[in-house]
Scaffold this active site. Structure first.
Site, short mmCIF file in Angstrom:
data_model
loop_
_atom_site.label_atom_id
_atom_site.label_comp_id
_atom_site.label_asym_id
_atom_site.label_seq_id
_atom_site.Cartn_x
_atom_site.Cartn_y
_atom_site.Cartn_z
N ARG A 1 81.74 7.44 23.72
CA ARG A 1 81.68 6.62 22.51
C ARG A 1 82.88 6.77 21.58
O ARG A 1 83.35 5.76 21.03
CB ARG A 1 80.36 6.85 21.76
CG ARG A 1 79.12 6.51 22.61
CD ARG A 1 77.83 6.42 21.79
NE ARG A 1 77.85 5.27 20.90
CZ ARG A 1 78.12 5.30 19.62
NH1 ARG A 1 78.36 6.46 19.03
NH2 ARG A 1 78.15 4.21 18.91
N TYR B 1 73.09 6.44 24.11
CA TYR B 1 74.35 5.98 24.70
C TYR B 1 75.33 7.11 24.98
O TYR B 1 76.54 6.93 24.88
CB TYR B 1 74.99 4.89 23.83
CG TYR B 1 74.05 3.72 23.57
CD1 TYR B 1 73.67 2.89 24.63
CD2 TYR B 1 73.53 3.46 22.31
CE1 TYR B 1 72.79 1.83 24.41
CE2 TYR B 1 72.65 2.40 22.09
CZ TYR B 1 72.29 1.59 23.15
OH TYR B 1 71.42 0.54 22.95
N ARG C 1 68.73 2.83 20.12
CA ARG C 1 69.42 3.92 19.42
C ARG C 1 68.54 4.61 18.37
O ARG C 1 68.53 5.82 18.26
CB ARG C 1 70.66 3.35 18.73
CG ARG C 1 71.57 4.39 18.12
CD ARG C 1 72.62 3.75 17.21
NE ARG C 1 73.27 2.60 17.78
CZ ARG C 1 74.43 2.64 18.45
NH1 ARG C 1 75.06 3.78 18.62
NH2 ARG C 1 74.94 1.52 18.96
N CYS D 1 91.58 14.43 31.76
CA CYS D 1 93.04 14.40 31.80
C CYS D 1 93.61 13.19 31.08
O CYS D 1 94.26 12.36 31.72
CB CYS D 1 93.51 14.44 33.23
SG CYS D 1 93.38 16.10 33.84
N1 LLP Z 1 67.87 -5.29 23.15
C1 LLP Z 1 68.94 -5.76 23.82
C2 LLP Z 1 68.85 -7.05 24.51
C3 LLP Z 1 70.14 -5.03 23.83
O1 LLP Z 1 71.19 -5.51 24.47
C4 LLP Z 1 70.19 -3.79 23.15
C5 LLP Z 1 71.41 -3.00 23.15
C6 LLP Z 1 69.05 -3.33 22.50
C7 LLP Z 1 67.90 -4.12 22.51
C8 LLP Z 1 69.00 -2.02 21.77
O2 LLP Z 1 69.88 -1.96 20.72
P1 LLP Z 1 69.91 -0.68 19.77
O3 LLP Z 1 68.60 -0.62 19.05
O4 LLP Z 1 70.12 0.51 20.64
O5 LLP Z 1 71.06 -0.92 18.89
N2 LLP Z 1 76.79 1.35 23.98
C9 LLP Z 1 76.84 0.92 22.61
C10 LLP Z 1 75.61 0.16 22.21
C11 LLP Z 1 75.35 -1.03 23.08
C12 LLP Z 1 74.06 -1.74 22.76
C13 LLP Z 1 73.69 -2.64 23.88
N3 LLP Z 1 72.48 -3.37 23.71
C14 LLP Z 1 77.05 2.14 21.73
O6 LLP Z 1 77.14 3.24 22.25
O7 LLP Z 1 77.18 2.01 20.50
#
Ligand code: LLP
Length: 442
Positions: free
Chosen positions: A338, A398, A301, A369
């Site tokens: 989201r 995301y 992110r 819908c």
């Molecule tokens: N490493 C692993 C093993 C992960 O599962 C994830 C995210 C990351 C790194 C990266 O995390 P970040 O830096 O993006 O926070 N769909 C959700 C977020 C799900 C995160 C899943 N894993 C949202 O839209 O908030």
């Protein structure tokens, strides 16, 4: 960290700049992007993404030279993005054969890939072994069984990390917490399964246990949970050395750094987080007499989130006197799930009316819908009119990667902007694309 672009007497822009009252992204007027590529449109500011990659690398090298930044491609995955991350010196984490193929076809060397997943299929493990990925992150005992059988079948071997759950609960939305005791991911440190997993993986001669991994959650805006996770992991590493005689080579602390969605959101300083974590690793390694492991971090992110914006065209507007005004746009939960999934909040502006003072509080609805298809509650905007261009900020992570075809809407295009130019990264889907897999009735 860059300074926040601030327009006098205008709404705060989380990306781009105002020129004569109009939003300009990466040097390209938003209106021109909409005219050329249509709406809804995902726009990614390439310079900002590159700057985020470089900031991570700089911070890691400053505090802990033996480190590697790994882009968590699930945040936003397409060939152009995988290539960009690779060009900037990042490795990539992939979760599925789809993400794996995207990275490989974008030219990322397999040795620079880590494969994750809490339920990897035999086919996915085979793909990873065949490609010769750098690391496979073992999530559970079934992974170990499959890896044992498949390395035997192919005559190959694998470098693995064990995914551990350190029992840390960061303050973030429940659905995106992953490091606590009650998690579908990883081997629990607290319950003792992590120790068992070390023993079990050492019995498999085709696996080389290179290290341990954890990921405690996402959209974390506080340094403390990262530090606690590093402490728990180093404690485990000390046990591995003492009890098992294993010197940890890789310590992967996952991702999770939060980004700004609303103008008043706090900003997490990456450099400080990495500095604090690096101190823990160094101190604990010294105390336990361990050689310094390679430190991996996996931001997703925070590489792309606030470098993205989505452009929409306003359509129908419905006022319910005394209740609320719904302003519908040509996107919705199919391309940004989201808000519906996590009650996520976003900031928006009318891209061509930045000079006008906010005069209305409206609810931005999508076109799916169902009543829950609301993108933003209580947005303060100049009274919107049909045909206005609405820009929603911080949609780089995301959004595209979680988009679907609900109501059979085709997914939007993705455009990279920078230096006054726009280039298409993902072509807009068509209705024919959406129907392409249907078997026509006889
Ligand atoms: N490493 C692993 C093993 C992960 O599962 C994830 C995210 C990351 C790194 C990266 O995390 P970040 O830096 O993006 O926070 N769909 C959700 C977020 C799900 C995160 C899943 N894993 C949202 O839209 O908030």
């Amino acid at each position: 960290m860059e300074t926040r672009p601030r327009v006098d007497a205008g709404p705060e822009l989380l990306l781009g700049e105002a020129r004569a009252g109009k939003l300009v992204l990466g040097g390209v007027p938003a209106q021109r992007l909409a005219a050329e590529f249509g709406t809804p449109l995902y726009v990614l500011d390439e310079d900002r993404v590159r700057e985020r990659c470089r900031a991570y690398i700089r911070a890691l090298h400053r505090h802990y030279p033996h480190g590697q930044v790994v882009y968590a491609s699930k945040a936003f995955c397409c060939m152009a993005m995988c290539r960009l991350a690779h060009e900037e010196g990042l490795y990539l984490d992939v979760v599925s054969s789809g993400e794996l193929a995207t990275a490989l076809r974008a030219g990322v060397p397999p040795a620079h890939l880590l494969v994750h997943g809490n339920n990897k299929t035999a086919g996915e493990i085979r793909d990873a072994l065949r490609a010769g990925v750098g690391r496979i992150v073992v999530d559970n005992f079934y992974d170990l069984e499959l890896l044992e059988a498949l390395t035997r079948e192919t005559g190959g071997s694998a470098d693995v990390l064990l995914r551990l759950t350190p029992g840390i609960e960061p303050h973030t939305h429940e659905a995106i917490r992953t490091g606590g005791v009650d998690s579908k991911f990883g081997f629990g440190i607290l319950g003792g399964t992590a120790r068992e997993a070390v023993g079990r993986s050492r019995e498999i001669p085709t696996l080389r246990l290179r290290g341990i991994h954890c990921h405690i959650g996402s959209q974390i805006l506080d340094r403390a949970p990262f530090v606690q996770a590093a402490e728990a992991m180093m404690e485990f590493a000390a046990w591995m050395a003492r009890d098992q005689g294993i010197a940890l080579e890789d310590l992967d602390l996952g991702g999770g750094a939060g980004v700004r969605y609303l103008p008043d959101d706090p900003v997490l300083e990456i450099d400080e987080v990495i500095g604090a974590v690096a101190d823990v690793v160094r101190q604990r390694a010294r105390a336990a007499g361990l050689p310094l492991p390679r430190l991996l971090i996996e931001p997703g992110r925070s590489i792309v989130g606030d470098a993205g914006a989505t452009l929409y065209t306003v359509g129908s507007i419905k006022s319910i006197p005394g209740i609320r005004t719904y302003v519908a746009v040509d996107g919705g939960m199919y391309e940004n799930p989201r808000p519906a999934l996590y009650q996520a909040r976003y900031h928006s502006v009318l891209a061509d009316r930045l000079d006008e003072a906010p005069a209305a509080t409206v609810t931005i609805a999508g076109r799916c819908c169902e009543s829950g298809d609301v993108l933003i509650r209580d947005a303060r905007l100049p009274a919107p009119r049909p045909g206005d261009l609405l820009a929603v900020f911080s949609t780089g992570a995301y959004n595209y990667s979680m988009a679907g075809n609900y109501n059979r809407y085709p997914r939007p295009a993705v455009v990279f902007v920078g230096g006054g130019r726009a280039r298409l990264a993902v072509v807009r889907e068509t209705v024919d694309d959406v129907l392409a897999r249907d078997v026509p009735p006889a």
